[in-house]
Design an enzyme around this catalytic site. Structure first.
Site, PDB file in Angstrom:
ATOM      1  CB  CYS A  93     -40.889  90.042-151.307  1.00  0.00           C
ATOM      2  SG  CYS A  93     -39.089  90.128-151.425  1.00  0.00           S
ATOM      3  CB  CYS A 215     -37.038  95.523-146.637  1.00  0.00           C
ATOM      4  SG  CYS A 215     -36.653  93.809-146.229  1.00  0.00           S
TER       5      CYS A 215
HETATM    6  N1  DGL Z   1     -38.685  90.984-147.246  1.00  0.00           N
HETATM    7  C1  DGL Z   1     -37.964  91.303-148.792  1.00  0.00           C
HETATM    8  C2  DGL Z   1     -38.244  92.452-149.188  1.00  0.00           C
HETATM    9  O1  DGL Z   1     -39.424  93.157-148.790  1.00  0.00           O
HETATM   10  C3  DGL Z   1     -36.481  90.642-148.972  1.00  0.00           C
HETATM   11  C4  DGL Z   1     -35.683  90.488-147.911  1.00  0.00           C
HETATM   12  C5  DGL Z   1     -34.696  89.743-148.407  1.00  0.00           C
HETATM   13  O2  DGL Z   1     -34.838  88.369-148.603  1.00  0.00           O
HETATM   14  O3  DGL Z   1     -33.602  90.224-148.615  1.00  0.00           O
HETATM   15  O4  DGL Z   1     -37.572  93.098-149.914  1.00  0.00           O
END
Ligand code: DGL
Length: 302
Positions: A93, A215
């Site tokens: 993430c 993301c």
């Molecule tokens: N998948 C996550 C990222 O790479 C975050 C998405 C979220 O929960 O806002 O930032």
């Protein structure tokens, strides 16, 4: 970071234990986004066991405070160490990496740790026009870590950065059968809105010919983005680079399991969620080809 040894000691702020070569690699995200990283890890490291935690009950991270995301990251790391005895951790993430990776490294100096960050440097190498777009969550875009990353490539290309509120959530909702159609419509609307706000994409002078997916959720709308921006625009994500870095760290630490992992066993690939089990299960079947029953409910108290 400090190297762990085959039987190195993991030192959290309260506990210590030995790392075990047969233990799983922990991977987590706010939801299904990290499955895009897990996919790359699985193909680069076919003999390793994985345990994945989707923190759906607390998503989206990108629209929460920095403190909230740091607290979630620490709580999940403690859970994965205590209940799954992980030998390494991949923070799949960008938002959690930006908020908490420095603290995790300080608190767990002997645990091999890999984070993800928007692939600005690879994008510089790929771009011909010298104009690169970056899409990420609000949390990532607002972070000091991202500001430093952007600084490190200043002068090498022009960057247009767009925070995409609502997009990760809509991608999550698109996995739930009863919400799939409106969520899909929302994704189409948000992608059009954000990419048109960024300016012109293409290979002509001054246009953005490269888009960084900052993301891990956005990888799952790659096809739609490509259709929207045209076939000549390159989309850059980080899953494969993260998998290579994980392999390097495990090798360096003597923690690479050489035997085949049994993926049909619960230990081979176990997925947990703090939220809706059906959404994660549907995504795991669709994106990783896992069988029904691969996902489990995580304890509510994490
Ligand atoms: N998948 C996550 C990222 O790479 C975050 C998405 C979220 O929960 O806002 O930032």
């Amino acid at each position: 970071m400090a190297k762990a040894h085959r039987h190195g000691r993991v030192q959290g702020h309260r506990r210590q234990r030995r790392l075990n070569v047969n233990a799983p690699i922990g991977v987590f995200d706010s939801g299904i986004g990290g499955l895009s990283v897990l996919q790359a890890l699985q193909s680069a490291l076919p003999h390793q066991h994985f345990v994945y935690l989707a923190d759906n009950a607390h998503a989206p991270y990108g629209e929460k405070t920095d403190l909230y995301v740091r607290q979630r990251t620490h709580a999940i790391t403690r859970y994965l160490l205590a209940h799954h005895q992980i030998k390494a951790l991949v923070v799949a993430c960008n938002t959690a990496t930006a908020a908490a990776i420095h603290e995790l490294r300080a608190q767990h100096p002997h645990l091999p740790l890999v984070g993800v960050e928007p692939a600005l440097k690879p994008a510089v190498a790929l771009s011909q026009t010298g104009h690169i777009g970056v899409i990420a969550t609000r949390g990532t875009v607002a972070s000091d870590k991202f500001a430093r990353l952007l600084d490190s490539v200043q002068g090498q290309a022009r960057f247009t950065v767009q925070a995409c509120n609502g997009l990760a959530l809509a991608i999550e909702q698109s996995t739930l059968p009863q919400q799939a159609t409106p969520a899909q419509e929302r994704i189409t609307e948000l992608l059009a809105q954000y990419t048109s706000a960024m300016g012109s994409f293409g290979t002509g002078p001054g246009q953005m010919d490269t888009l960084v997916l900052g993301c891990t959720h956005y990888v799952f709308v790659e096809k739609q983005l490509q259709a929207l921006l045209g076939p000549d625009v390159r989309l850059v994500s980080t899953g494969e680079a993260v998998a290579r870095q994980t392999r390097r760290l495990l090798e360096g630490a003597g923690l690479l399991n050489a035997g085949p992992a049994d993926r049909s066993s619960p230990q081979g690939m176990a997925l947990f969620t703090t939220g809706d089990l059906h959404g994660l299960q549907a995504a795991a079947e669709r994106w990783l080809g896992l069988p029904p029953g691969s996902c489990h409910q995580a304890p509510a108290a994490i």
